[in-house]
Every structure is written in C-alpha cells, then in structure tokens.
Design a protein around this motif. Sequence first.
Motif, mmCIF file in Angstrom:
data_model
loop_
_atom_site.group_PDB
_atom_site.id
_atom_site.type_symbol
_atom_site.label_atom_id
_atom_site.label_comp_id
_atom_site.label_asym_id
_atom_site.label_seq_id
_atom_site.Cartn_x
_atom_site.Cartn_y
_atom_site.Cartn_z
ATOM 1 N N ARG A 5 26.145 20.515 86.027
ATOM 2 C CA ARG A 5 27.474 19.961 85.770
ATOM 3 C C ARG A 5 28.439 21.097 85.479
ATOM 4 N NH1 ARG A 5 26.266 16.026 80.944
ATOM 5 N NH2 ARG A 5 24.808 17.686 80.544
ATOM 6 N N HIS A 8 31.404 22.251 80.140
ATOM 7 C CA HIS A 8 32.294 21.403 79.356
ATOM 8 C C HIS A 8 33.426 22.259 78.768
ATOM 9 C CE1 HIS A 8 33.731 18.696 76.235
ATOM 10 N NE2 HIS A 8 33.075 17.723 76.857
ATOM 11 N N ILE A 10 34.704 22.409 75.949
ATOM 12 C CA ILE A 10 34.494 22.972 74.604
ATOM 13 C C ILE A 10 33.717 24.287 74.656
ATOM 14 C CG2 ILE A 10 32.285 21.877 73.956
ATOM 15 C CD1 ILE A 10 33.816 21.159 71.308
ATOM 16 N N HIS A 11 32.847 24.414 75.673
ATOM 17 C CA HIS A 11 32.104 25.667 75.805
ATOM 18 C C HIS A 11 33.061 26.816 76.149
ATOM 19 C CE1 HIS A 11 28.634 22.835 76.568
ATOM 20 N NE2 HIS A 11 28.271 23.532 75.515
ATOM 21 N N ARG A 13 36.257 26.900 75.356
ATOM 22 C CA ARG A 13 37.136 27.176 74.225
ATOM 23 C C ARG A 13 36.399 27.918 73.103
ATOM 24 N NH1 ARG A 13 39.424 22.119 71.963
ATOM 25 N NH2 ARG A 13 38.082 20.911 73.312
ATOM 26 N N ARG A 14 35.111 27.628 72.970
ATOM 27 C CA ARG A 14 34.377 28.254 71.871
ATOM 28 C C ARG A 14 33.684 29.543 72.299
ATOM 29 N NH1 ARG A 14 31.517 23.110 68.839
ATOM 30 N NH2 ARG A 14 33.416 22.325 67.866
ATOM 31 N N SER A 16 34.668 32.651 72.914
ATOM 32 C CA SER A 16 34.970 33.893 72.180
ATOM 33 C C SER A 16 34.360 33.849 70.779
ATOM 34 C CB SER A 16 36.483 34.104 72.110
ATOM 35 O OG SER A 16 37.059 33.180 71.227
ATOM 36 N N ARG A 17 34.404 32.661 70.171
ATOM 37 C CA ARG A 17 33.846 32.531 68.825
ATOM 38 C C ARG A 17 32.330 32.737 68.859
ATOM 39 N NH1 ARG A 17 35.332 27.117 66.052
ATOM 40 N NH2 ARG A 17 33.216 26.389 66.263
ATOM 41 N N GLY A 20 31.536 36.335 69.362
ATOM 42 C CA GLY A 20 31.743 37.086 68.116
ATOM 43 C C GLY A 20 30.575 36.919 67.158
ATOM 44 N N VAL A 21 30.122 35.671 67.000
ATOM 45 C CA VAL A 21 28.981 35.410 66.103
ATOM 46 C C VAL A 21 27.736 36.117 66.633
ATOM 47 C CG1 VAL A 21 27.454 33.617 65.192
ATOM 48 C CG2 VAL A 21 29.914 33.235 65.260
#
Lengths: 62, 307
Positions: A5, A8, A10-11, A13-14, A16-17, A20-21
């Motif tokens: 697929r 998504h 959200i993947h 958008r998140r 960079s975060r 970083g983690v």
Amino acid sequence: MSDLRATHDIHTRRFSRNLGVALALTGLVAIILGLTVVKVKRGDGMERFDHVVRPSIESSGS
Amino acid sequence: MSEASINVTRDYEPTFGDYVALLKPRVMSLVVFTALVGLLVAPVSLHPVEAFAAILFIALGAGASGALNMWYDADIDAVMRRTAKRPVPSGRVEPGEALAIGVGLSGLSVVMLGLATNLVAAGLLAFTIFFYAVVYTMWLKRWTPQNIVIGGAAGAFPPMVGWAAATGSVSLEACLMFALIFMWTPPHFWALALFMKSDYDDAGVPMLTVTHGRKTTRRHILAYTVLLTPVPIWLALTSVGGPVTLVTALILNGFFLKGAYDIWHRDENMAEADDYRTERKFFRLSLYYLFLHFGALIADAILRGLA
C-alpha cells in the motif's frame, strides 16, 4: 503480494521525528559501547555485590 | 501500527526539533561550556570518551530540568512574550510529554553519569536537577523576589559537576567556579528584568522589579556586582587560575562595576528616554563576562600544559 500500500501520510509526517529518535538512540548505544571498551581495556573493576557471595571482590572490598 | 491507531492524530505533529527545544538548547550550551571548563581545569584527566560522555550527560541533565521547568511553568510562559513560543505554551508539545521527557532524561543522565564517571558527580547532577526543577521552578520562582538569587545556584553547579566528574570530589577551586556563576546570576537577570519590563509584570512573577520597584533593583545590581568582584580575582590566584585569568578578571570587573554604577546612577526617566541603553549594554556585557572568565581558565590550563 497485493498487500503493498502507499505509505500512510502519518509515516511521512513523522519521518523526521523517528529519524531523530533513531539517531539519538544509536548515539547512546555508541557511547555505552565506547565507555565499556575504555573501562574494560583499563581493567576497571567490573564486578559489584549483588546479594550473592563474590569472593573475587570481597578481599579488596573489606 | 493498526489503521485505527494511526488515525488518532493531532492537528500538529511535533517534530524532533520541538522536543529538542524543550531541553532549552541555549541554556544547555552554557552548561556544556562551564562543565567542560570545570572538567578540563581539574588536576585529574579523564579518558576522552569518558570526558565526552560526562559532558553529554551533564548537558542532558540540564536539558531534563529545562523540560520539567517548561512543563510546570507553561501557564506563566504563555503570558510572557519572550517565552510564549516555547513548545508547551504554544501547544506544539503536550504538557504530559514534557513531564515524561523531563523525568526520563533526568534518570538517564544521572545513572549514566554515575556509570561513566563517579557517584559524587552523579549525586551533584541529581541535586542540580532537583534544585532547578523543584526548589527554583516549583517553589522560589513564584514565591520570593530572591528567586533569581537562590535559584541561580542551579545554573552554577555545572562546572562543579564537571570538576567532580574528573576528580571524584569537590574542592575550593570548584566552589569558586560555582560562586562566580552564582554571584553573576542576579545582576545578569535583574538587568534583563529592567528592560523586559512588561513580561514579568504580566506574568505576576515576583521579580525584584515588581515587588520592590526598579530603584531597589538598580541598587541590588550594584551591590551584587560589588560582591561578585572578588570571586574571579580569588579564582585567578588558585591552582586553576593564572595570569590570563587575573588580567581578564581585573579588566572585566572594571567594566562590570562601571556598568553597575551607571545603572544605579540612572532613574527610570533617563532609562526610558534612551530605551534602556545602559541596561541592555550591561546585560550584553554580562554574557561576555562569564564566557571570557571561563575562557581565561582554559587559556591558563593550556599555558600550564605548555610550561
């Protein structure tokens, strides 16, 4: 194999975060590894009392 | 992650940078610098990996206390122009997240500093975090106009922690480095409070300017500057000092005393007429004052190394 697929939203958008983690955790692992290598090479005491008899450190500890 | 869980999102997804901002990077940079000086001028040298780890975990501890401060102070941060854009009051990070990050990083930094160096340094770091987050943020800041004076101790501990990380103990030199930042903090922040007038007034934080008036604040700046003067000179005469520190201390204290005297000599009308020029100048000088004194200690350590 038709499970593929689009990523998504959200993947995206998140990303960079999460990156970083991941980098921060990798850095922590590297520091712990580095500290371990330094202390073991120098021959620092690696044993501590943990509620069982440790003859190897009892003589120096008392 | 299931489709159901990923659909529960908020309007704004915090970035990694938002979480970094929680740790007050600018304050951390000062902590890194002063802790590094404390560590480098100590008579015992650490392995570079241990030294790097020590500075990193001291900085992380400072960042953790910053996150706890932002969690607790979100209400007054939202009112002040200078702090309204911080991650919690601006809504970019949830208060609960700030608390969790603060508590988590506090534990991690103290335990890791203890493992990397020694228990004295770890204990001092734990006390520093407790002092800043609980004694200053939760207790003194909203209660007494002496908040800056006593709370300044939290910012003064890093060189002492750096020294303790290297030596495993605390000495006169470490105490004098502590005293230098401790005595420097009140004039530095009161000068800021003089020209950031409405901020502290609006937030109802009992700064000296709010509770005792601006004339008293000016008098206090001069008094604390006079009390600060002997500290760096004494430090220059100890084993970590030297000619560079002594000359730096003599010159900078001359300028600092002159600035404090000028502030004391002025009244509000004069200050408003030139938009607090003298107060702003004194505040800028105070930044150089700390940076150059600690830089001088490093210079003397290098000179000793070359001799």
